[in-house]
Design a protein around this motif. Structure first.
Motif, PDB file in Angstrom:
ATOM      1  N   PHE A 146     -57.422 -37.086  27.730  1.00  0.00           N
ATOM      2  CA  PHE A 146     -57.102 -35.362  28.273  1.00  0.00           C
ATOM      3  C   PHE A 146     -55.850 -34.864  28.002  1.00  0.00           C
ATOM      4  CE2 PHE A 146     -54.664 -32.743  31.421  1.00  0.00           C
ATOM      5  CZ  PHE A 146     -55.815 -31.767  31.526  1.00  0.00           C
ATOM      6  N   VAL A 147     -55.650 -33.792  27.006  1.00  0.00           N
ATOM      7  CA  VAL A 147     -54.103 -32.990  26.885  1.00  0.00           C
ATOM      8  C   VAL A 147     -54.627 -31.697  26.664  1.00  0.00           C
ATOM      9  CG1 VAL A 147     -53.368 -33.119  24.226  1.00  0.00           C
ATOM     10  CG2 VAL A 147     -54.889 -34.778  24.490  1.00  0.00           C
ATOM     11  N   HIS A 148     -53.346 -31.020  27.668  1.00  0.00           N
ATOM     12  CA  HIS A 148     -53.220 -29.510  28.086  1.00  0.00           C
ATOM     13  C   HIS A 148     -51.911 -29.568  27.781  1.00  0.00           C
ATOM     14  CE1 HIS A 148     -53.336 -26.182  30.082  1.00  0.00           C
ATOM     15  NE2 HIS A 148     -52.237 -26.403  30.637  1.00  0.00           N
ATOM     16  N   GLY A 149     -51.977 -28.084  26.473  1.00  0.00           N
ATOM     17  CA  GLY A 149     -51.016 -27.762  26.181  1.00  0.00           C
ATOM     18  C   GLY A 149     -49.607 -26.883  26.693  1.00  0.00           C
ATOM     19  N   ALA A 150     -50.132 -26.883  27.749  1.00  0.00           N
ATOM     20  CA  ALA A 150     -49.563 -25.733  28.924  1.00  0.00           C
ATOM     21  C   ALA A 150     -49.018 -26.599  29.994  1.00  0.00           C
ATOM     22  CB  ALA A 150     -50.083 -24.097  28.461  1.00  0.00           C
ATOM     23  N   GLU A 151     -48.814 -25.516  31.559  1.00  0.00           N
ATOM     24  CA  GLU A 151     -48.861 -25.363  32.808  1.00  0.00           C
ATOM     25  C   GLU A 151     -49.258 -25.980  33.399  1.00  0.00           C
ATOM     26  OE1 GLU A 151     -46.206 -22.535  31.461  1.00  0.00           O
ATOM     27  OE2 GLU A 151     -48.645 -22.414  31.560  1.00  0.00           O
TER      28      GLU A 151
END
Length: 189
Positions: A146-151
């Motif tokens: 799981f990769v999330h680049g923001a908040e």
């Protein structure tokens, strides 16, 4: 390509399990080559909305991609209803808002045990697990990435009886978050 694909001129939401109905979307069967079964859209994807019950399965040959154009392409799992995503491989990508379990009565669950779930790679697009009275769980296990680049918010909107949970199970599961946000709480928030 529910909205005509990325070059499509008409916007069409994809809704699985709407208005009291039950729906299921299977992306791939685990037999084909990588990315051979795909859903591409430049509009919203709802898994469970308005009292319906939705289920989406993404297998090793599956690919789901939401890409914002002049219209926001958002993902909602359990929007005022029950929604579940089971990802056992393949890729799911989104460049905009993602919500798991939102609004009163919303119960959302996303489990990834293999493959990649990548959101907000450009650094914009909030990810919320449990919002405004909803109950959400994001579970990353097995070899899931799981990769999330923001908040990313776990439980959002104060005094709304919201529940948000991130579960990371095992030593091979991978989670990368741009920024873990702390929503403003209240007496019951």
């Amino acid at each position: 390509r529910p909205s005509g694909g990325f070059a499509g001129t008409e916007f069409r939401q994809t809704v699985v399990g709407d208005a009291g109905s039950t729906g299921e979307l299977n992306v791939g069967d685990g037999v084909g080559i990588a990315n051979s079964a795909s859903v591409e859209t430049n509009d919203d994807l709802y898994i469970g909305r308005a009292g319906g019950s939705g289920l989406m399965r993404v297998r090793s040959d599956g690919r789901v991609e939401l890409r914002t154009s002049s219209n926001a392409a958002e993902v909602f799992v359990g929007q005022s209803s029950s929604g579940t995503v089971l990802q056992t491989g393949g890729t799911v990508t989104s460049d905009n808002t993602v919500r798991i379990g939102s609004e009163a009565g919303g119960i959302g669950r996303y489990t990834i045990s293999a493959g990649l779930f990548s959101t907000a790679t450009g650094g914009t697009g909030t990810f919320t697990v449990g919002r405004n009275g909803g109950n959400g769980i994001l579970r990353v296990e097995g070899t899931g990435q799981f990769v999330h680049g923001a908040e990313l918010y776990l439980g959002d909107v104060s005094n709304a009886a919201t529940s948000g949970r991130l579960e990371i199970i095992g030593s091979t599961a991978s989670v990368q978050i741009g920024q873990l946000e702390n929503a403003t709480g209240g007496a019951a928030g």
